[in-house]
Design a protein around this motif. Structure first.
Motif, mmCIF file in Angstrom:
data_model
loop_
_atom_site.group_PDB
_atom_site.id
_atom_site.type_symbol
_atom_site.label_atom_id
_atom_site.label_comp_id
_atom_site.label_asym_id
_atom_site.label_seq_id
_atom_site.Cartn_x
_atom_site.Cartn_y
_atom_site.Cartn_z
ATOM 1 N N ILE A 80 -9.222 -5.320 15.443
ATOM 2 C CA ILE A 80 -9.019 -5.042 14.014
ATOM 3 C C ILE A 80 -10.232 -4.294 13.473
ATOM 4 N N ALA A 81 -11.435 -4.778 13.791
ATOM 5 C CA ALA A 81 -12.664 -4.120 13.330
ATOM 6 C C ALA A 81 -12.733 -2.692 13.865
ATOM 7 N N HIS A 82 -12.415 -2.516 15.133
ATOM 8 C CA HIS A 82 -12.429 -1.193 15.770
ATOM 9 C C HIS A 82 -11.494 -0.241 15.023
ATOM 10 N N ASN A 83 -10.293 -0.701 14.701
ATOM 11 C CA ASN A 83 -9.335 0.137 13.983
ATOM 12 C C ASN A 83 -9.826 0.478 12.579
ATOM 13 N N LEU A 84 -10.477 -0.463 11.910
ATOM 14 C CA LEU A 84 -11.020 -0.200 10.575
ATOM 15 C C LEU A 84 -12.168 0.812 10.642
ATOM 16 N N ILE A 85 -12.966 0.744 11.698
ATOM 17 C CA ILE A 85 -14.046 1.718 11.892
ATOM 18 C C ILE A 85 -13.444 3.116 12.064
ATOM 19 N N ILE A 86 -12.416 3.204 12.901
ATOM 20 C CA ILE A 86 -11.728 4.484 13.126
ATOM 21 C C ILE A 86 -11.180 5.010 11.799
ATOM 22 N N ASP A 87 -10.514 4.131 11.044
ATOM 23 C CA ASP A 87 -9.961 4.542 9.751
ATOM 24 C C ASP A 87 -11.060 5.059 8.834
ATOM 25 N N HIS A 88 -12.212 4.389 8.833
ATOM 26 C CA HIS A 88 -13.331 4.832 7.989
ATOM 27 C C HIS A 88 -13.752 6.248 8.364
ATOM 28 N N PHE A 89 -13.920 6.515 9.655
ATOM 29 C CA PHE A 89 -14.356 7.834 10.084
ATOM 30 C C PHE A 89 -13.305 8.897 9.773
ATOM 31 N N ARG A 90 -12.046 8.537 9.902
ATOM 32 C CA ARG A 90 -10.987 9.496 9.573
ATOM 33 C C ARG A 90 -11.014 9.825 8.086
ATOM 34 N N LYS A 91 -11.111 8.798 7.260
ATOM 35 C CA LYS A 91 -11.062 8.990 5.811
ATOM 36 C C LYS A 91 -12.308 9.690 5.283
ATOM 37 N N SER A 92 -13.459 9.404 5.876
ATOM 38 C CA SER A 92 -14.689 10.021 5.374
ATOM 39 C C SER A 92 -14.780 11.474 5.809
ATOM 40 N N ASN A 93 -13.938 11.871 6.779
ATOM 41 C CA ASN A 93 -13.848 13.259 7.222
ATOM 42 C C ASN A 93 -15.238 13.852 7.424
ATOM 43 N N ARG A 94 -15.945 13.342 8.403
ATOM 44 C CA ARG A 94 -17.339 13.706 8.613
ATOM 45 C C ARG A 94 -17.530 15.056 9.288
ATOM 46 N N MET A 95 -16.754 16.027 8.899
ATOM 47 C CA MET A 95 -16.910 17.364 9.469
ATOM 48 C C MET A 95 -17.947 18.130 8.654
ATOM 49 N N PRO A 96 -18.900 18.801 9.314
ATOM 50 C CA PRO A 96 -19.887 19.583 8.578
ATOM 51 C C PRO A 96 -19.212 20.762 7.882
ATOM 52 N N MET A 97 -19.699 21.121 6.721
ATOM 53 C CA MET A 97 -19.099 22.191 5.940
ATOM 54 C C MET A 97 -20.059 23.375 5.842
ATOM 55 N N CYS A 98 -19.501 24.588 5.820
ATOM 56 C CA CYS A 98 -20.307 25.777 5.529
ATOM 57 C C CYS A 98 -20.392 25.893 4.015
ATOM 58 N N ASP A 99 -21.514 26.376 3.534
ATOM 59 C CA ASP A 99 -21.667 26.465 2.082
ATOM 60 C C ASP A 99 -21.123 27.768 1.503
ATOM 61 N N GLY A 100 -20.637 28.680 2.344
ATOM 62 C CA GLY A 100 -20.010 29.892 1.856
ATOM 63 C C GLY A 100 -20.984 30.998 1.488
ATOM 64 N N THR A 101 -22.258 30.813 1.738
ATOM 65 C CA THR A 101 -23.234 31.862 1.422
ATOM 66 C C THR A 101 -23.278 32.874 2.548
ATOM 67 N N ASP A 102 -23.948 33.981 2.301
ATOM 68 C CA ASP A 102 -24.063 35.036 3.311
ATOM 69 C C ASP A 102 -24.934 34.623 4.481
ATOM 70 N N SER A 103 -25.892 33.749 4.228
ATOM 71 C CA SER A 103 -26.774 33.334 5.317
ATOM 72 C C SER A 103 -26.062 32.269 6.153
ATOM 73 N N PHE A 104 -25.938 32.534 7.422
ATOM 74 C CA PHE A 104 -25.243 31.615 8.323
ATOM 75 C C PHE A 104 -26.261 30.932 9.210
ATOM 76 N N ASN A 105 -26.170 29.607 9.290
ATOM 77 C CA ASN A 105 -27.101 28.843 10.105
ATOM 78 C C ASN A 105 -26.299 28.047 11.132
#
Length: 193
Positions: A80-105
């Motif tokens: 149950i705890a494992h599934n809740l951890i998975i749900d947390h990571f899915r919901k928090s959507n921890r994908m890094p985002m680009c800021d849309g500026t011209d400078s790319f890092n």
């Protein structure tokens, strides 16, 4: 003395109305479960939240009388705890985002080991959930779904292999997807990461 009872006896006692039994179970498994959760999320506050959510789910399940894993209480709670951890990571959507500026890092897009482990954990859970739900479908729907998704067969090939018309194969696939959606909703499963 209640502290000396096995988990299975405490579960039965709680289901029979002894509120003290769940307190003993929580205290007994607190350190192990907290350590497990913390090792996955790395945050004390989040660990406490998931720990509480886990036991709220445990309590609701026990009160409904839906618990039937005799003698396997701790592994059940850990799942149950494992599934809740998975749900947390899915919901928090921890994908890094680009800021849309011209400078790319490039470093803004590179993940660390922990993030990759989270993604892998989520992927494994999604695969497990999906395969479990596919097994609940009628045999003919399972067959078409398997051929289409896992063997990448055309509906013409499916028709030839199963001895049914293309329309029947299409219909079975349609019903398989409808039934899978119902199973996803009924089980409150998130199939994205």
């Amino acid at each position: 003395m209640i502290q000396e009872l096995e988990d299975s006896h405490l579960v039965k006692d709680y289901m029979n109305g002894n509120e003290r039994a769940i307190e003993v179970l929580i205290n007994r498994h607190n350190a192990r479960l907290t350590g497990f959760i913390y090792s996955k999320v790395g945050d004390r506050e989040l660990t406490e939240d998931i720990f509480q959510d886990t036991f709220m789910k445990v309590i609701r399940t026990l009160k409904r009388g839906a618990y039937n894993e005799e003698g396997k209480f701790l592994p059940w709670v850990m799942r149950i705890a494992h599934n809740l951890i998975i749900d947390h990571f899915r919901k928090s959507n921890r994908m890094p985002m680009c800021d849309g500026t011209d400078s790319f890092n490039i470093f803004s897009l590179m993940g660390d080991e922990k993030l990759n482990a989270e993604k892998q954990l989520i992927k494994e859970q999604i695969d497990t959930d999906l395969l479990r739900m596919i097994k609940e479908l009628p045999e003919d729907q399972q067959q078409v779904l398997h051929m289409r998704l896992f063997k990448d067969m055309s509906f013409k090939e499916i028709s030839e292999n199963t001895g049914v018309s293309i329309n029947t194969a299409l219909g079975r696939m349609r019903y398989a997807l409808i039934n899978l959606r119902k199973l996803v909703e009924a089980n409150s499963i998130v199939l994205t990461n």
